[in-house]
Design a protein around this motif. Structure first.
Motif, PDB file in Angstrom:
ATOM      1  N   ILE A 116     -16.064  -7.339   5.263  1.00 14.60           N
ATOM      2  CA  ILE A 116     -15.082  -7.774   4.267  1.00 14.60           C
ATOM      3  C   ILE A 116     -14.399  -6.547   3.692  1.00 14.60           C
ATOM      4  CG2 ILE A 116     -14.680  -9.218   2.253  1.00 14.60           C
ATOM      5  CD1 ILE A 116     -17.034 -10.816   2.892  1.00 14.60           C
ATOM      6  N   ASP A 117     -13.099  -6.505   3.895  1.00 16.82           N
ATOM      7  CA  ASP A 117     -12.253  -5.388   3.471  1.00 16.82           C
ATOM      8  C   ASP A 117     -11.615  -5.833   2.161  1.00 16.82           C
ATOM      9  OD1 ASP A 117      -9.727  -3.931   3.185  1.00 16.82           O
ATOM     10  OD2 ASP A 117      -9.905  -3.329   5.278  1.00 16.82           O
ATOM     11  N   TYR A 118     -12.021  -5.228   1.053  1.00 16.58           N
ATOM     12  CA  TYR A 118     -11.493  -5.696  -0.234  1.00 16.58           C
ATOM     13  C   TYR A 118     -11.446  -4.577  -1.259  1.00 16.58           C
ATOM     14  CZ  TYR A 118     -16.382  -6.193  -1.889  1.00 16.58           C
ATOM     15  OH  TYR A 118     -17.687  -5.978  -2.260  1.00 16.58           O
ATOM     16  N   SER A 119     -10.784  -4.860  -2.348  1.00 19.74           N
ATOM     17  CA  SER A 119     -10.528  -3.932  -3.441  1.00 19.74           C
ATOM     18  C   SER A 119      -9.457  -2.931  -3.022  1.00 19.74           C
ATOM     19  CB  SER A 119     -11.793  -3.228  -3.925  1.00 19.74           C
ATOM     20  OG  SER A 119     -11.510  -2.610  -5.171  1.00 19.74           O
ATOM     21  N   ALA A 120      -9.834  -1.869  -2.301  1.00 21.47           N
ATOM     22  CA  ALA A 120      -8.889  -0.955  -1.657  1.00 21.47           C
ATOM     23  C   ALA A 120      -7.746  -0.434  -2.529  1.00 21.47           C
ATOM     24  CB  ALA A 120      -8.321  -1.602  -0.381  1.00 21.47           C
ATOM     25  N   PRO A 121      -8.054   0.148  -3.689  1.00 26.91           N
ATOM     26  CA  PRO A 121      -6.992   0.788  -4.467  1.00 26.91           C
ATOM     27  C   PRO A 121      -6.574   2.104  -3.814  1.00 26.91           C
ATOM     28  CG  PRO A 121      -9.112   1.165  -5.527  1.00 26.91           C
ATOM     29  CD  PRO A 121      -9.375   0.292  -4.316  1.00 26.91           C
ATOM     30  N   ASN A 122      -5.584   2.745  -4.388  1.00 28.47           N
ATOM     31  CA  ASN A 122      -5.075   3.986  -3.799  1.00 28.47           C
ATOM     32  C   ASN A 122      -5.397   5.174  -4.694  1.00 28.47           C
ATOM     33  OD1 ASN A 122      -3.842   2.556  -1.588  1.00 28.47           O
ATOM     34  ND2 ASN A 122      -2.376   1.793  -3.102  1.00 28.47           N
ATOM     35  N   VAL A 123      -5.816   6.254  -4.068  1.00 25.35           N
ATOM     36  CA  VAL A 123      -6.186   7.461  -4.799  1.00 25.35           C
ATOM     37  C   VAL A 123      -4.993   7.981  -5.602  1.00 25.35           C
ATOM     38  CG1 VAL A 123      -6.716   9.910  -4.423  1.00 25.35           C
ATOM     39  CG2 VAL A 123      -8.084   8.142  -3.309  1.00 25.35           C
ATOM     40  N   GLY A 130      -3.375  -6.634  -8.654  1.00 27.24           N
ATOM     41  CA  GLY A 130      -3.587  -7.098  -7.281  1.00 27.24           C
ATOM     42  C   GLY A 130      -4.934  -6.611  -6.759  1.00 27.24           C
ATOM     43  N   HIS A 131      -5.264  -5.350  -7.092  1.00 24.90           N
ATOM     44  CA  HIS A 131      -6.567  -4.830  -6.680  1.00 24.90           C
ATOM     45  C   HIS A 131      -7.691  -5.549  -7.424  1.00 24.90           C
ATOM     46  CE1 HIS A 131      -3.949  -1.202  -5.694  1.00 24.90           C
ATOM     47  NE2 HIS A 131      -4.399  -1.642  -4.521  1.00 24.90           N
ATOM     48  N   LEU A 132      -7.402  -5.953  -8.655  1.00 28.13           N
ATOM     49  CA  LEU A 132      -8.403  -6.739  -9.399  1.00 28.13           C
ATOM     50  C   LEU A 132      -8.692  -8.044  -8.663  1.00 28.13           C
ATOM     51  CD1 LEU A 132     -10.025  -7.362 -12.097  1.00 28.13           C
ATOM     52  CD2 LEU A 132      -7.991  -8.572 -12.828  1.00 28.13           C
ATOM     53  N   ASN A 156     -14.523  -0.717   1.375  1.00 28.96           N
ATOM     54  CA  ASN A 156     -13.480  -0.444   0.403  1.00 28.96           C
ATOM     55  C   ASN A 156     -12.516   0.558   1.043  1.00 28.96           C
ATOM     56  OD1 ASN A 156     -11.968  -0.165  -1.864  1.00 28.96           O
ATOM     57  ND2 ASN A 156     -13.618   0.618  -3.176  1.00 28.96           N
ATOM     58  N   HIS A 157     -11.443   0.005   1.595  1.00 29.70           N
ATOM     59  CA  HIS A 157     -10.496   0.795   2.398  1.00 29.70           C
ATOM     60  C   HIS A 157      -9.475   1.455   1.476  1.00 29.70           C
ATOM     61  CE1 HIS A 157      -8.684   1.700   6.286  1.00 29.70           C
ATOM     62  NE2 HIS A 157      -7.506   1.297   5.849  1.00 29.70           N
ATOM     63  N   ILE A 158      -9.933   2.419   0.695  1.00 22.15           N
ATOM     64  CA  ILE A 158      -9.026   3.033  -0.280  1.00 22.15           C
ATOM     65  C   ILE A 158      -7.931   3.841   0.429  1.00 22.15           C
ATOM     66  CG2 ILE A 158     -10.691   3.134  -2.183  1.00 22.15           C
ATOM     67  CD1 ILE A 158     -11.135   6.106  -1.503  1.00 22.15           C
ATOM     68  N   ASN A 312       0.705   5.895  11.505  1.00 17.98           N
ATOM     69  CA  ASN A 312       1.071   4.927  10.468  1.00 17.98           C
ATOM     70  C   ASN A 312      -0.138   4.223   9.870  1.00 17.98           C
ATOM     71  OD1 ASN A 312       3.764   5.153  10.212  1.00 17.98           O
ATOM     72  ND2 ASN A 312       4.304   3.450  11.557  1.00 17.98           N
ATOM     73  N   TYR A 313       0.129   3.522   8.765  1.00 20.67           N
ATOM     74  CA  TYR A 313      -0.845   2.620   8.145  1.00 20.67           C
ATOM     75  C   TYR A 313      -1.438   1.670   9.205  1.00 20.67           C
ATOM     76  CZ  TYR A 313      -2.204  -0.919   4.519  1.00 20.67           C
ATOM     77  OH  TYR A 313      -2.852  -1.804   3.699  1.00 20.67           O
ATOM     78  N   ALA A 314      -0.570   1.179  10.083  1.00 25.42           N
ATOM     79  CA  ALA A 314      -1.019   0.220  11.102  1.00 25.42           C
ATOM     80  C   ALA A 314      -1.976   0.861  12.110  1.00 25.42           C
ATOM     81  CB  ALA A 314       0.186  -0.357  11.836  1.00 25.42           C
ATOM     82  N   THR A 316      -4.106   3.205  11.544  1.00 24.65           N
ATOM     83  CA  THR A 316      -5.412   3.246  10.896  1.00 24.65           C
ATOM     84  C   THR A 316      -6.068   1.874  10.924  1.00 24.65           C
ATOM     85  OG1 THR A 316      -4.533   4.923   9.432  1.00 24.65           O
ATOM     86  CG2 THR A 316      -6.602   3.908   8.783  1.00 24.65           C
ATOM     87  N   ASP A 317      -5.280   0.827  10.689  1.00 30.21           N
ATOM     88  CA  ASP A 317      -5.871  -0.506  10.705  1.00 30.21           C
ATOM     89  C   ASP A 317      -6.338  -0.903  12.101  1.00 30.21           C
ATOM     90  OD1 ASP A 317      -6.394  -1.748   8.263  1.00 30.21           O
ATOM     91  OD2 ASP A 317      -4.259  -1.995   7.849  1.00 30.21           O
ATOM     92  N   LEU A 318      -5.675  -0.403  13.127  1.00 32.42           N
ATOM     93  CA  LEU A 318      -6.166  -0.664  14.486  1.00 32.42           C
ATOM     94  C   LEU A 318      -7.480   0.072  14.724  1.00 32.42           C
ATOM     95  CD1 LEU A 318      -2.797  -0.559  16.431  1.00 32.42           C
ATOM     96  CD2 LEU A 318      -4.368  -2.514  16.286  1.00 32.42           C
ATOM     97  N   PRO A 340       1.975 -10.050   0.386  1.00 34.95           N
ATOM     98  CA  PRO A 340       3.047  -9.262   1.006  1.00 34.95           C
ATOM     99  C   PRO A 340       2.626  -8.531   2.280  1.00 34.95           C
ATOM    100  CG  PRO A 340       3.029  -8.897  -1.363  1.00 34.95           C
ATOM    101  CD  PRO A 340       1.805  -9.713  -1.050  1.00 34.95           C
ATOM    102  N   GLN A 341       1.321  -8.355   2.501  1.00 34.60           N
ATOM    103  CA  GLN A 341       0.904  -7.638   3.716  1.00 34.60           C
ATOM    104  C   GLN A 341       0.590  -8.580   4.882  1.00 34.60           C
ATOM    105  OE1 GLN A 341      -1.635  -4.173   3.235  1.00 34.60           O
ATOM    106  NE2 GLN A 341      -1.058  -4.005   1.087  1.00 34.60           N
ATOM    107  N   ALA A 342       1.025  -9.833   4.767  1.00 35.41           N
ATOM    108  CA  ALA A 342       0.705 -10.820   5.805  1.00 35.41           C
ATOM    109  C   ALA A 342       1.224 -10.389   7.174  1.00 35.41           C
ATOM    110  CB  ALA A 342       1.270 -12.183   5.423  1.00 35.41           C
TER     111      ALA A 342
HETATM  112  N1  ARG Z   1      -4.629   0.272  -0.099  1.00 37.52           N
HETATM  113  C1  ARG Z   1      -3.867  -0.889   0.253  1.00 37.52           C
HETATM  114  C2  ARG Z   1      -2.979  -1.309  -0.917  1.00 37.52           C
HETATM  115  O1  ARG Z   1      -3.208  -0.918  -2.046  1.00 37.52           O
HETATM  116  C3  ARG Z   1      -4.725  -2.064   0.637  1.00 37.52           C
HETATM  117  C4  ARG Z   1      -5.552  -1.857   1.883  1.00 37.52           C
HETATM  118  C5  ARG Z   1      -5.987  -3.158   2.478  1.00 37.52           C
HETATM  119  N2  ARG Z   1      -6.824  -3.028   3.640  1.00 37.52           N
HETATM  120  C6  ARG Z   1      -6.423  -2.708   4.863  1.00 37.52           C
HETATM  121  N3  ARG Z   1      -7.304  -2.596   5.811  1.00 37.52           N
HETATM  122  N4  ARG Z   1      -5.144  -2.551   5.150  1.00 37.52           N
HETATM  123  O2  ARG Z   1      -2.043  -2.054  -0.718  1.00 37.52           O
END
Ligand code: ARG
Length: 577
Positions: A116-123, A130-132, A156-158, A312-314, A316-318, A340-342
């Motif tokens: 489960i990939d969740y929370s994931a705020p940005n440094v 949304g992160h909440l 937690n994919h920060i 890219n972000y993508a 990393t997700d791969l 929005p990330q659908a």
């Molecule tokens: N850090 C991203 C954001 O704040 C969310 C990451 C979600 N997880 C992932 N594997 N893309 O929008």
């Protein structure tokens, strides 16, 4: 097995099978008029070309003896069967369910590893509402999926990598490391980010420094890495403060930021190329997945490596998909990420499937959610129009809860009130998030979420605390009533027992739809049934000792299910409030 509707469905499935000569869904549903309604005759009648009432009657005939569970059955309306359970059957099932550690909830028939990939705020950026949402929904899913026996890995994919880190590190140097660390650690992440951004936009020399710094970061320069680590460390210090306020399960061991996948990025490119799906488009390496087009209806590529060699972000997700499936052995990947990330996630999934990294039967699921809105129905903002600081928001929740309890229960000691206020304030914030269908937006409304009436955490917590107080006044230990078989003569007692036995169905509905609000609706209904029972059936002043114990047993079962359901939602249940 506890759920009476499931037991009933088993019996009726056999009966309909006999009538139809083939397996057939008996369509058993809860009913307003009786305890259950069996609707299978309606569709079967079409297949058989018979009047539905005749099919229903035939099914009843081939049922055999149901007297062990059912008091009466009746064919009604166009051909449904109303079923009334016998009180003694429900009472016996209830005692059996309450003796199980999971209160009648079935184990997964196919337990496996979930990531489960969740929370994931940005440094170096404020954690926003949304992160909440992601944190709270993800936490509930972790709890429920583990409860039924799955192996659940929290990730937690920060956001801790990428070009902004050039400017962030240079800003850190300008501020002096210690000052910067302080600013970040106390949670002024937004201020820090904005200052860096502003310099980047206004000064060409700063921009140059930032660009060079990105190159050094990517090259693994030791001093740069050290500065980068300070940014990550101080930001996670702040995230952890929020996690501990929230009481969620996330720890530092669950951190799996974007940077963790750096070494896998070239592998992603190589393997896409070996799989024959990588193409060059406009100088970049890309994959075209079927069904994705841009506004002009041209095929939309997923960019894997840009012309300048950047990923890219993508990408990393791969890499995440590969790591989660191949290293962690996951078969279900859940992403608790805003709506929005659908498209991003759909494209990552499509490419991973095309490359063969997600075999059939492996699930990648976007657990999407809507926005948090203010009273003005716009994105929630603080009074000064800034991003809301989560830590401050949660402090405010606890303060407000403290004031509410002081008003409701003035005799409570300040010490007891402090711990209850934390559970109620935080519970209220979480519950108002969890109790609306996650795909919808919801309005953040202090008054409503902290109300002791309605579908709120305080209402449910109060139902639990009230039962604890009944036992204190009765001078009876909760454990001592657990083998008492309750008499369910009053319709309110029977309705309550029925509801308690449907805990299993509620947990599974939440899991099957990955929708915590289903469980919220259930606990709310349970608390409502309890209130009706408690208003009509005297417990402490019951006519006989036997009846008193019987009703105490119902109270105990209710408190246990409420507490367990709240626990699966990540919400504490105080014993007094
Ligand atoms: N850090 C991203 C954001 O704040 C969310 C990451 C979600 N997880 C992932 N594997 N893309 O929008």
């Amino acid at each position: 097995m506890a759920d009476p509707l499931v037991l009933l469905a088993d019996r009726f499935a056999a009966a309909f099978h006999a009538v139809a000569g083939a397996p057939c869904d008996p369509v058993v549903r809860p009913s307003e008029r009786a305890d259950a309604q069996v609707n299978g005759a309606l569709s079967l009648a079409k297949t058989l070309g018979m009047p539905p009432r005749d099919v229903a009657t035939k099914a009843l005939e081939s049922l055999g003896d149901l007297s062990d569970m059912v008091e009466s059955t009746e064919v009604a309306g166009p051909g449904f069967i109303n079923v009334t359970f016998s009180a003694s059957f429900l009472a016996k099932e209830l005692v059996a369910a309450m003796q199980q550690t999971h209160l009648g909830v079935r184990e997964a028939s196919d337990p496996h590893t979930f990531v489960i990939d969740y929370s994931a705020p940005n440094v170096a950026k404020e954690m926003h509402v949304g992160h909440l949402r992601s944190t709270v929904i993800g936490d509930a899913l972790v709890r429920a999926l583990s409860y039924v026996g799955n192996h659940v890995v929290r990730e937690n994919h920060i956001g801790d990598w990428g070009t902004p880190f050039g400017m962030l590190i240079e800003h850190l140097i300008d501020l002096g490391e210690e000052n910067a660390a302080h600013e970040l650690g106390v949670g002024d992440l937004d201020g820090f980010y904005k200052q860096a951004r502003q310099k980047f936009e206004e000064s060409d020399s700063f921009k140059d420094r930032a660009r060079q710094r990105v190159v050094m970061l990517q090259g693994g320069d030791a001093d740069t890495m050290r500065l980068w680590k300070t940014l990550v460390l101080e930001s996670t210090r702040y995230f952890n403060k929020v996690y501990s306020q929230l009481g969620v399960l996330l720890t530092d061991d669950d951190l799996m930021g974007e940077s963790a996948y750096n070494d896998l990025l070239t592998t992603v490119v190589d393997r896409l190329s070996q799989a024959g799906v990588l193409e060059i488009s406009d100088g970049a390496e890309v994959v075209f997945a079927d069904g994705f087009t841009n506004r002009d209806n041209e095929p939309l590529p997923l960019i894997i490596r840009k012309g300048d060699g950047g990923y890219n972000y993508a990408t990393t997700d791969l890499a995440c998909v590969i790591d989660r499936v191949e290293r962690l052995g996951a078969r279900s990947l859940l992403y608790v990420v805003g709506a929005p990330q659908a498209q991003h996630l759909q494209m990552v999934e499509a490419v991973a499937r095309k490359a063969g990294w997600l075999p059939e039967g492996f699930i990648m699921n976007h657990v999407s959610f809507g926005s948090v809105l203010g009273a003005d129905r716009k994105m929630l903002k603080s009074r000064s129009g800034e991003t809301v600081k989560l830590a401050a928001l949660l402090d405010e929740a606890v303060e407000r809860a403290d004031a509410a309890i002081a008003e409701k229960n003035p005799s409570m000691s300040a010490h007891d009130r402090e711990s209850a206020a934390r559970m109620i304030g935080i519970g209220a914030v979480k519950y108002s998030d969890l109790s609306t269908d996650r795909v919808k937006d919801y309005i953040f409304d202090w008054e409503r979420m902290l109300s002791f009436d309605g579908n709120t955490a305080p209402y449910l917590q109060y139902a639990h605390a009230r039962i604890c107080s009944i036992f204190r006044r009765a001078g009876v230990h909760r454990e001592d009533v657990r083998s008492v078989v309750p008499s369910l003569d009053d319709p309110r007692e029977k309705a309550l027992a029925m509801r308690l036995l449907r805990f299993d169905a509620a947990v599974w509905e939440m899991i099957d739809t990955l929708s915590p609000h289903k469980l919220c609706t259930y606990v709310f209904d349970l608390a409502t049934d309890f209130t009706a029972f408690y208003e009509h059936c005297s417990v402490l002043k019951a006519e006989t000792d036997e009846l008193r114990l019987s009703r105490l047993a119902l109270c105990d079962a209710t408190a246990r299910v409420v507490e367990q359901a709240l626990n699966l939602l990540g919400i504490d249940a105080p014993e007094q409030m």
